[in-house]
Design a protein around this motif. Structure first.
Motif, PDB file in Angstrom:
ATOM      1  N   LEU A   1       4.549  -3.120   1.816  1.00 60.47           N
ATOM      2  CA  LEU A   1       4.381  -3.219   0.366  1.00 60.47           C
ATOM      3  C   LEU A   1       5.566  -2.566  -0.336  1.00 60.47           C
ATOM      4  O   LEU A   1       6.118  -3.111  -1.293  1.00 60.47           O
ATOM      5  CB  LEU A   1       3.080  -2.572  -0.090  1.00 60.47           C
ATOM      6  CG  LEU A   1       2.880  -2.546  -1.601  1.00 60.47           C
ATOM      7  CD1 LEU A   1       2.746  -3.968  -2.153  1.00 60.47           C
ATOM      8  CD2 LEU A   1       1.677  -1.716  -1.977  1.00 60.47           C
TER       9      LEU A   1
ATOM     10  N   HIS B   1       8.494  -4.884  -0.384  1.00 60.79           N
ATOM     11  CA  HIS B   1       8.342  -5.935  -1.383  1.00 60.79           C
ATOM     12  C   HIS B   1       8.641  -5.398  -2.786  1.00 60.79           C
ATOM     13  O   HIS B   1       9.325  -6.047  -3.578  1.00 60.79           O
ATOM     14  CB  HIS B   1       6.927  -6.530  -1.342  1.00 60.79           C
ATOM     15  CG  HIS B   1       6.675  -7.406  -0.167  1.00 60.79           C
ATOM     16  ND1 HIS B   1       7.392  -8.557   0.088  1.00 60.79           N
ATOM     17  CD2 HIS B   1       5.762  -7.310   0.833  1.00 60.79           C
ATOM     18  CE1 HIS B   1       6.935  -9.132   1.190  1.00 60.79           C
ATOM     19  NE2 HIS B   1       5.955  -8.390   1.662  1.00 60.79           N
TER      20      HIS B   1
ATOM     21  N   PHE C   1      -3.987  -6.357  -0.987  1.00 57.75           N
ATOM     22  CA  PHE C   1      -3.271  -6.979   0.117  1.00 57.75           C
ATOM     23  C   PHE C   1      -3.678  -6.362   1.447  1.00 57.75           C
ATOM     24  O   PHE C   1      -4.047  -5.197   1.505  1.00 57.75           O
ATOM     25  CB  PHE C   1      -1.753  -6.810  -0.054  1.00 57.75           C
ATOM     26  CG  PHE C   1      -1.178  -7.561  -1.218  1.00 57.75           C
ATOM     27  CD1 PHE C   1      -0.781  -8.868  -1.076  1.00 57.75           C
ATOM     28  CD2 PHE C   1      -1.045  -6.945  -2.454  1.00 57.75           C
ATOM     29  CE1 PHE C   1      -0.250  -9.563  -2.151  1.00 57.75           C
ATOM     30  CE2 PHE C   1      -0.514  -7.630  -3.531  1.00 57.75           C
ATOM     31  CZ  PHE C   1      -0.120  -8.952  -3.380  1.00 57.75           C
TER      32      PHE C   1
ATOM     33  N   LYS D   1       2.641 -12.931  -5.858  1.00 54.67           N
ATOM     34  CA  LYS D   1       1.305 -12.399  -6.178  1.00 54.67           C
ATOM     35  C   LYS D   1       1.411 -11.044  -6.867  1.00 54.67           C
ATOM     36  O   LYS D   1       0.680 -10.768  -7.820  1.00 54.67           O
ATOM     37  CB  LYS D   1       0.449 -12.296  -4.919  1.00 54.67           C
ATOM     38  CG  LYS D   1      -0.030 -13.632  -4.401  1.00 54.67           C
ATOM     39  CD  LYS D   1      -0.916 -13.454  -3.187  1.00 54.67           C
ATOM     40  CE  LYS D   1      -1.447 -14.795  -2.709  1.00 54.67           C
ATOM     41  NZ  LYS D   1      -2.342 -14.638  -1.538  1.00 54.67           N
TER      42      LYS D   1
ATOM     43  N   SER E   1       9.015 -15.218  -1.743  1.00 49.69           N
ATOM     44  CA  SER E   1       7.916 -14.652  -0.960  1.00 49.69           C
ATOM     45  C   SER E   1       6.591 -14.761  -1.709  1.00 49.69           C
ATOM     46  O   SER E   1       6.480 -14.336  -2.864  1.00 49.69           O
ATOM     47  CB  SER E   1       8.221 -13.176  -0.678  1.00 49.69           C
ATOM     48  OG  SER E   1       7.076 -12.491  -0.273  1.00 49.69           O
ATOM     49  N   ASN E   2       5.591 -15.312  -1.028  1.00 51.46           N
ATOM     50  CA  ASN E   2       4.265 -15.437  -1.629  1.00 51.46           C
ATOM     51  C   ASN E   2       3.687 -14.072  -2.027  1.00 51.46           C
ATOM     52  O   ASN E   2       3.180 -13.933  -3.144  1.00 51.46           O
ATOM     53  CB  ASN E   2       3.325 -16.189  -0.693  1.00 51.46           C
ATOM     54  CG  ASN E   2       2.039 -16.594  -1.381  1.00 51.46           C
ATOM     55  OD1 ASN E   2       2.039 -17.023  -2.525  1.00 51.46           O
ATOM     56  ND2 ASN E   2       0.936 -16.437  -0.671  1.00 51.46           N
ATOM     57  N   PRO E   3       3.743 -13.050  -1.180  1.00 50.35           N
ATOM     58  CA  PRO E   3       3.220 -11.741  -1.607  1.00 50.35           C
ATOM     59  C   PRO E   3       3.930 -11.194  -2.854  1.00 50.35           C
ATOM     60  O   PRO E   3       3.288 -10.611  -3.724  1.00 50.35           O
ATOM     61  CB  PRO E   3       3.463 -10.828  -0.398  1.00 50.35           C
ATOM     62  CG  PRO E   3       3.487 -11.748   0.758  1.00 50.35           C
ATOM     63  CD  PRO E   3       4.118 -13.025   0.239  1.00 50.35           C
ATOM     64  N   ARG E   4       5.241 -11.406  -2.953  1.00 52.95           N
ATOM     65  CA  ARG E   4       5.960 -10.905  -4.134  1.00 52.95           C
ATOM     66  C   ARG E   4       5.564 -11.674  -5.386  1.00 52.95           C
ATOM     67  O   ARG E   4       5.443 -11.093  -6.463  1.00 52.95           O
ATOM     68  CB  ARG E   4       7.469 -10.942  -3.895  1.00 52.95           C
ATOM     69  CG  ARG E   4       7.908  -9.890  -2.874  1.00 52.95           C
ATOM     70  CD  ARG E   4       9.395  -9.694  -2.830  1.00 52.95           C
ATOM     71  NE  ARG E   4      10.140 -10.758  -2.206  1.00 52.95           N
ATOM     72  CZ  ARG E   4      10.407 -10.842  -0.911  1.00 52.95           C
ATOM     73  NH1 ARG E   4       9.977  -9.904  -0.070  1.00 52.95           N
ATOM     74  NH2 ARG E   4      11.108 -11.849  -0.436  1.00 52.95           N
TER      75      ARG E   4
END
Length: 107
Positions: free
Chosen positions: A43, A46, A36, A17, A12-15
């Motif tokens: 959140l 994640h 974010f 980051k 996952s891109n957010p994770r």
């Protein structure tokens, strides 16, 4: 299997980051959320995935929970190295380093 959880977390891109933000300094969930555009429950999901993969750890300090990389984890160390050269992760690592320096100057 443990490695499956790690790859799921890193998919996952957010994770990724979040890991970059935590690479130099611990942060509260609120500090992470400021970076974010996602709901707090998203959140939290994640963060739980990252924690269950042992990529991050949490520590309660007063009324806040602080998240940091699980540095004793080989994958955490590898991610830290890769994030410095990654086009997306590099700037986030530098932001995290600046925050860590600023926190150190306060103490």
């Amino acid at each position: 299997m443990k490695i499956d959880k790690i790859f799921e977390a890193l998919a996952s891109n957010p994770r990724r980051k979040i890991l970059a933000y935590l690479s130099e300094s611990s942060m509260t969930a609120g500090e992470i959320a400021e970076r974010f555009e996602m709901t707090k429950p998203s959140l939290s999901k994640h963060l739980k995935i990252l924690e269950s993969a042992d990529l991050i750890k949490s520590e309660k300090k007063g009324q806040f929970v602080h998240y940091s990389l699980a540095d004793d984890n080989l994958i955490g160390t590898l991610h830290s190295c890769l994030a410095t050269v990654c086009p997306v992760g590099g700037p986030l690592v530098r932001e995290s380093a600046a925050k860590a320096k600023k926190n150190a100057e306060r103490t």
